[in-house]
Design a protein around this motif. Structure first.
Motif, PDB file in Angstrom:
ATOM      1  N   LEU A 167       0.859  -1.190   0.000  1.00  0.00           N
ATOM      2  CA  LEU A 167       0.000   0.000   0.000  1.00  0.00           C
ATOM      3  C   LEU A 167       0.893   1.237   0.000  1.00  0.00           C
ATOM      4  O   LEU A 167       1.682   1.450   0.917  1.00  0.00           O
TER       5      LEU A 167
ATOM      6  N   CYS B 294       1.075   5.228   0.016  1.00  0.00           N
ATOM      7  CA  CYS B 294       0.335   6.457   0.294  1.00  0.00           C
ATOM      8  C   CYS B 294       1.166   7.666  -0.114  1.00  0.00           C
ATOM      9  O   CYS B 294       2.389   7.671   0.051  1.00  0.00           O
TER      10      CYS B 294
ATOM     11  N   ASP C 141       1.194  11.705   0.505  1.00  0.00           N
ATOM     12  CA  ASP C 141       0.619  12.734   1.366  1.00  0.00           C
ATOM     13  C   ASP C 141       1.199  14.080   0.948  1.00  0.00           C
ATOM     14  O   ASP C 141       2.399  14.324   1.144  1.00  0.00           O
ATOM     15  N   ASN C 142       0.362  14.922   0.388  1.00  0.00           N
ATOM     16  CA  ASN C 142       0.784  16.260  -0.039  1.00  0.00           C
ATOM     17  C   ASN C 142       1.857  16.208  -1.130  1.00  0.00           C
ATOM     18  O   ASN C 142       2.617  17.159  -1.311  1.00  0.00           O
ATOM     19  N   VAL C 143       1.923  15.094  -1.841  1.00  0.00           N
ATOM     20  CA  VAL C 143       2.951  14.943  -2.878  1.00  0.00           C
ATOM     21  C   VAL C 143       2.556  15.774  -4.102  1.00  0.00           C
ATOM     22  O   VAL C 143       1.387  15.839  -4.485  1.00  0.00           O
ATOM     23  N   ARG C 144       3.549  16.425  -4.668  1.00  0.00           N
ATOM     24  CA  ARG C 144       3.275  17.349  -5.785  1.00  0.00           C
ATOM     25  C   ARG C 144       2.679  16.607  -6.977  1.00  0.00           C
ATOM     26  O   ARG C 144       3.075  15.471  -7.270  1.00  0.00           O
TER      27      ARG C 144
ATOM     28  N   ARG D  34      13.451  28.622   2.426  1.00  0.00           N
ATOM     29  CA  ARG D  34      12.571  28.815   3.590  1.00  0.00           C
ATOM     30  C   ARG D  34      13.156  28.165   4.837  1.00  0.00           C
ATOM     31  O   ARG D  34      12.478  27.425   5.554  1.00  0.00           O
TER      32      ARG D  34
ATOM     33  N   SER E 132      11.490  20.100  -0.926  1.00  0.00           N
ATOM     34  CA  SER E 132      12.259  20.579  -2.080  1.00  0.00           C
ATOM     35  C   SER E 132      11.824  21.993  -2.438  1.00  0.00           C
ATOM     36  O   SER E 132      10.780  22.475  -1.999  1.00  0.00           O
ATOM     37  N   SER E 133      12.652  22.625  -3.232  1.00  0.00           N
ATOM     38  CA  SER E 133      12.394  24.003  -3.671  1.00  0.00           C
ATOM     39  C   SER E 133      11.045  24.101  -4.391  1.00  0.00           C
ATOM     40  O   SER E 133      10.678  23.203  -5.161  1.00  0.00           O
ATOM     41  N   THR E 134      10.340  25.199  -4.153  1.00  0.00           N
ATOM     42  CA  THR E 134       9.071  25.392  -4.883  1.00  0.00           C
ATOM     43  C   THR E 134       9.322  25.850  -6.317  1.00  0.00           C
ATOM     44  O   THR E 134       8.398  25.904  -7.121  1.00  0.00           O
TER      45      THR E 134
ATOM     46  N   ASP F 234      14.146  19.335  -8.337  1.00  0.00           N
ATOM     47  CA  ASP F 234      13.219  18.311  -8.836  1.00  0.00           C
ATOM     48  C   ASP F 234      13.878  17.000  -9.245  1.00  0.00           C
ATOM     49  O   ASP F 234      13.342  15.916  -8.968  1.00  0.00           O
TER      50      ASP F 234
ATOM     51  N   ALA G 148      14.771  15.196  -6.122  1.00  0.00           N
ATOM     52  CA  ALA G 148      13.553  14.784  -5.406  1.00  0.00           C
ATOM     53  C   ALA G 148      12.966  13.520  -6.028  1.00  0.00           C
ATOM     54  O   ALA G 148      12.513  12.614  -5.326  1.00  0.00           O
TER      55      ALA G 148
ATOM     56  N   GLN H 195      12.496  10.008  -4.256  1.00  0.00           N
ATOM     57  CA  GLN H 195      11.157   9.414  -4.177  1.00  0.00           C
ATOM     58  C   GLN H 195      11.187   7.956  -4.632  1.00  0.00           C
ATOM     59  O   GLN H 195      10.605   7.082  -3.980  1.00  0.00           O
TER      60      GLN H 195
ATOM     61  N   ARG I 223      10.223   5.213  -1.970  1.00  0.00           N
ATOM     62  CA  ARG I 223       8.914   4.583  -2.187  1.00  0.00           C
ATOM     63  C   ARG I 223       8.900   3.121  -1.735  1.00  0.00           C
ATOM     64  O   ARG I 223       7.892   2.626  -1.236  1.00  0.00           O
TER      65      ARG I 223
ATOM     66  N   GLY J  38       5.722   3.598   3.959  1.00  0.00           N
ATOM     67  CA  GLY J  38       4.305   3.427   3.650  1.00  0.00           C
ATOM     68  C   GLY J  38       3.654   4.711   3.167  1.00  0.00           C
ATOM     69  O   GLY J  38       2.783   4.702   2.303  1.00  0.00           O
ATOM     70  N   ARG J  39       4.078   5.831   3.745  1.00  0.00           N
ATOM     71  CA  ARG J  39       3.495   7.130   3.361  1.00  0.00           C
ATOM     72  C   ARG J  39       4.616   8.056   2.940  1.00  0.00           C
ATOM     73  O   ARG J  39       5.476   8.408   3.744  1.00  0.00           O
ATOM     74  N   LEU J  40       4.588   8.429   1.677  1.00  0.00           N
ATOM     75  CA  LEU J  40       5.580   9.340   1.128  1.00  0.00           C
ATOM     76  C   LEU J  40       5.004  10.759   1.219  1.00  0.00           C
ATOM     77  O   LEU J  40       3.863  10.987   0.801  1.00  0.00           O
ATOM     78  N   ILE J  41       5.810  11.684   1.754  1.00  0.00           N
ATOM     79  CA  ILE J  41       5.291  13.026   2.063  1.00  0.00           C
ATOM     80  C   ILE J  41       6.142  14.073   1.367  1.00  0.00           C
ATOM     81  O   ILE J  41       7.353  13.930   1.259  1.00  0.00           O
ATOM     82  N   ASN J  42       5.513  15.111   0.904  1.00  0.00           N
ATOM     83  CA  ASN J  42       6.233  16.272   0.362  1.00  0.00           C
ATOM     84  C   ASN J  42       5.981  17.494   1.240  1.00  0.00           C
ATOM     85  O   ASN J  42       4.815  17.793   1.570  1.00  0.00           O
ATOM     86  N   ASP J  43       7.083  18.197   1.584  1.00  0.00           N
ATOM     87  CA  ASP J  43       6.981  19.527   2.175  1.00  0.00           C
ATOM     88  C   ASP J  43       6.118  19.561   3.429  1.00  0.00           C
ATOM     89  O   ASP J  43       5.395  20.544   3.673  1.00  0.00           O
ATOM     90  N   LYS J  44       6.180  18.512   4.217  1.00  0.00           N
ATOM     91  CA  LYS J  44       5.336  18.421   5.405  1.00  0.00           C
ATOM     92  C   LYS J  44       5.993  17.438   6.364  1.00  0.00           C
ATOM     93  O   LYS J  44       6.668  16.512   5.941  1.00  0.00           O
TER      94      LYS J  44
END
Lengths: 503, 503
Positions: A486, A488, A490-493, B272, B418-420, B425, B428, B432, B436, B440-446
């Motif tokens: 599974l 997930c 979360d907030n991934v671009r 930031r 990562s940079s906005t 990129d 990143a 990723q 991956r 279980g949960r891949l998160i961006n910018d959080k």
């Protein structure tokens, strides 16, 4: 010695010893010598599989489906040669079994897996747009598949249900052939390799070793480069692999031995005794009893009808010739199992010894015991006996039948035959409630052999039939779930999301 | 001593010893004495659960839903008393945590589980009318749930996510309270019992033991009357239970320790920096770091920006008071973990020792190491450290960041900042792809802390974060699947089919 398939190439094996298949009808060695690979072959296959797993992630479901369809086509186009080879190595009949049933089933499974890969429903995407959290199932990584002796095509490690499910979910497979049919497996793998090349799949998507030392098999199961194991075969081998995988927290899907109890209720026997005798004997002796769903135990209610059923089954067991078994190990295993069953109190009604004819053969064997004796020693009286063997348990009454059901260990199937007039309904319901917790497939008025490839099929069940009662080895798309994790996001671009999770 | 809940009654425990909770702010024992049950209590609960499992099969999804809704209502109605009790036992603040967040989450989870039981989508019925084969998921049987110290309500064994998922799928629960908050658990169980009686659920659907000897916990996990185990807590305890369950082929769902790596790419830090420092320090120190998703490891690229981030985090770690920890064992565990991390080459930037103040406290601790040092000893540098501790890994470049990612062990989460503007990129994406397979949960910018109850959530991941990467402990209905088995009905007469499989 025959080369192995590693990283997309047929290469010389690193092997200190080899083996040959045998003709089950004569017990003579036949065909080429095949290697028992050293660890260096295992190691090379594992490393190549890691790269293939990464490359497969970039392949679309359509591309994987193209491979599976091309492979199905390749098998269909070479069906005669493959089935003739399988017949030679297994003694299963070219017709009606291999060419008419098992090859079409194998081709059909690959095509169903192709369709599942193309549609991608196994990914089960969930998008929570408000929270910007998304999830789907994704590939697990390299899968080590070990196939059994009894389906040289449909459960072969390089063409069967586990293979198809693992590939359809984007995982490379390292297949370990069963030593009883290596030349058949070679033909299958050649077709797989050609189809992989045609579809442009990563070179190491399909790899094949013909044999590995037991210690290396366990080491592979525990290797961090491997994501999962799928095994179909005997309980001792399955439990050894499970221990190795469990110790490092690796998913392992097992399909092991199963007693597949059949309960004949009194009304059914009174109503259609001769038909039941014929069905039971046919199911027990089909392919010399070498099915995972062979009814190795059946329950009768004491009385004249029970005696008549026992006599009828015994007659048929004695009349029909002892079929050829896949290997010397099957003959030895039966001798040992029957010794254990006798020591636990089973009486031999007929058979019980090696058949004198040429080849790997064991007499069709009917054992019997009472409900009391069974309940005194239920574990030993469920000793695995892979072959033409069944144990009749003659119970005193319905209450004792329910007690027997309570002591059935986890099994793939459980059958209940009852009167068509409703006479047995109350008991049938009680038995169903009891068996439901112990079997994966509950059956009415039908023998357990014959596992349809249906999306509703469960070829699974509680331990020790398998390792987890939530999964099936047959049935597409359900069988694919075993090889998915599974994922997930979360907030991934947005640009980094898999296609199935885009807005 | 406080009675235990067995077979629907609060009865005197059979216990040779008891225990009391402690006030984490003073380390003084508080409240009543609770029993550590002998095997006879475990045995009685297991036997009662078997009967409850059979009786629950006759309950409709609506009836189970009524229980879950009534329980949710009971908790909401007594929220203040429960949250005050939890505050006393855990030192988590009544507000903003317990009353404002955790209790509403717990009530919400129970209501979502009620809805899932009512709708019954978890059964996933499949009907193959042509073959007359049907299948659906069904209840598994009694589930032993062991809750963690860090969510006295939302993951409590008698009210949390595992409890709700097990009951919603028709399974009785034997709950083992966490010894850090027994009086809170008693209040929850009283509400559960009242709701079960109101909904007419079988008496032993919910049972509670406050403590069992370790050996008895392992014996329960292996007992044939039990169908599955759900555990949230430390890795050593989880692995011991897993070994016991694995040996007998019993499904066990674990949520253990997780390092939850956070990768800060250069463009994000340049853009930031101050916000990132604030986010990271907040996430690390929230609830004194006692979250399963606490970022215990973060990666920075060597340079002035990295030094500034380290200094900023260190300043905040030093400025903020050492929070109260749940138990003496947490303090001892941190001391031991930090000794291991130091021995493996981590340098202490700040903290590293017990805090001198009253209660169970440990200094906010920032550790650091280089990418080279991490890669030389990746396993030891991921030693579990449950509390306000984080290890900074300063890498040479992007290539080394990817290497670090490759050595991250199975984790619940992995974050990439990562940079906005797109500067990071390419890196990143590589990170990723690598992460991956490991999270279980891949998160961006959080930050990883804050696990939303969303149908898209995966609170799971590869071993050793959990025991199987295909399942989640949070998120309804996905979390229900852990407690279901696949039930196939082959040629079963229409009157004997479950309602969801009727024509």
């Amino acid at each position: 010695m025959t080369p192995v398939l590693i990283a997309g190439e047929w290469v010389s094996a690193n092997a200190k010893r080899g083996f040959r298949a045998h003709d089950p009808k004569t017990s003579e060695p036949i065909g080429d010598e095949f290697p028992v690979s050293d660890w260096s072959d295992c190691d090379a296959a594992l490393s190549a599989a890691v790269g293939a797993a990464e490359a497969l992630e970039a392949c679309s479901g359509d591309q994987i489906a193209s491979f599976l369809d091309a492979y199905a086509g390749g098998l269909a186009g070479n069906a005669e040669a493959i089935c003739r080879q399988a017949e030679e190595e297994t003694a299963l009949p070219y017709q009606p079994r291999l060419a008419d049933v098992e090859m079409p089933r194998t081709v059909n499974q690959l095509r169903l897996a192709a369709e599942a890969a193309r549609v991608g429903a196994w990914r089960a995407p969930v998008v929570d747009a408000a929270a910007n959290i998304r999830s789907c199932y994704g590939p697990l990584g390299p899968v080590f598949v070990l196939g059994p002796n009894n389906f040289p095509l449909a459960f072969n490690a390089v063409s069967g249900g586990d293979f198809a499910a693992a590939i359809a979910t984007g995982n490379p497979v390292i297949a370990k052939a069963h030593p009883a049919h290596p030349a058949t497996t070679r033909l299958l793998a050649q077709a797989a390799q050609a189809a992989a090349a045609e579809a442009g799949l990563p070179a190491a998507s399909v790899q094949l070793l013909y044999g590995v030392e037991n210690e290396h098999g366990l080491r592979m199961a525990a290797d961090p480069r491997l994501a999962a194991v799928a095994f179909t075969g005997s309980r001792p081998a399955g439990l050894a692999l499970k221990a190795a995988a469990d110790a490092v927290g690796k998913p392992i899907y097992l399909e092991m031995s199963s007693v597949n109890p059949v309960f004949f209720l009194p009304g059914a026997v009174a109503e259609r005794r001769d038909a039941l005798i014929e069905e039971l004997a046919g199911s027990c002796l089909m392919a010399a009893g070498q099915f995972c769903t062979c009814p190795n135990l059946f329950v009768l209610h004491a009385g004249d009808d029970a005696e008549a059923v026992l006599q009828g089954v015994q007659d048929r067991f004695q009349q029909r010739p002892a079929g050829a078994l896949f290997a010397e190990a099957v003959v030895r295993g039966l001798a040992s199992s029957i010794a254990s069953l006798k020591a636990a109190g089973a009486e031999v009604a007929c058979g019980g010894a090696e058949a004198g004819d040429a080849g790997f053969r064991f007499q069709n064997t009917l054992l019997k015991t009472t409900g009391d004796a069974f309940l005194a020693n239920p574990a030993a009286l469920q000793t695995e006996a892979f072959g033409p063997v069944s144990l009749a348990v003659v119970v005193r009454d319905g209450e004792q039948a329910v007690q027997v059901a309570r002591h059935i260990e986890g099994s793939l199937t459980g059958s209940i035959y009852s009167s068509t007039q409703g006479d047995d309904d109350a008991l049938a319901l009680r038995l169903q409630q009891t068996l439901r917790r112990r079997v994966g497939r509950l059956i009415n008025d039908k023998m357990p052999t014959g596992v349809a490839v249906s999306p509703a099929m469960n070829h699974g069940g509680p331990f020790p039939a398998t390792g987890n009662p939530g999964f099936t080895a047959v049935g597409i798309p359900a069988s694919l779930r075993r090889f998915a994790k599974l994922d997930c996001y979360d907030n991934v671009r947005p640009a980094r999301l898999p296609a199935c999770l885009a807005d």
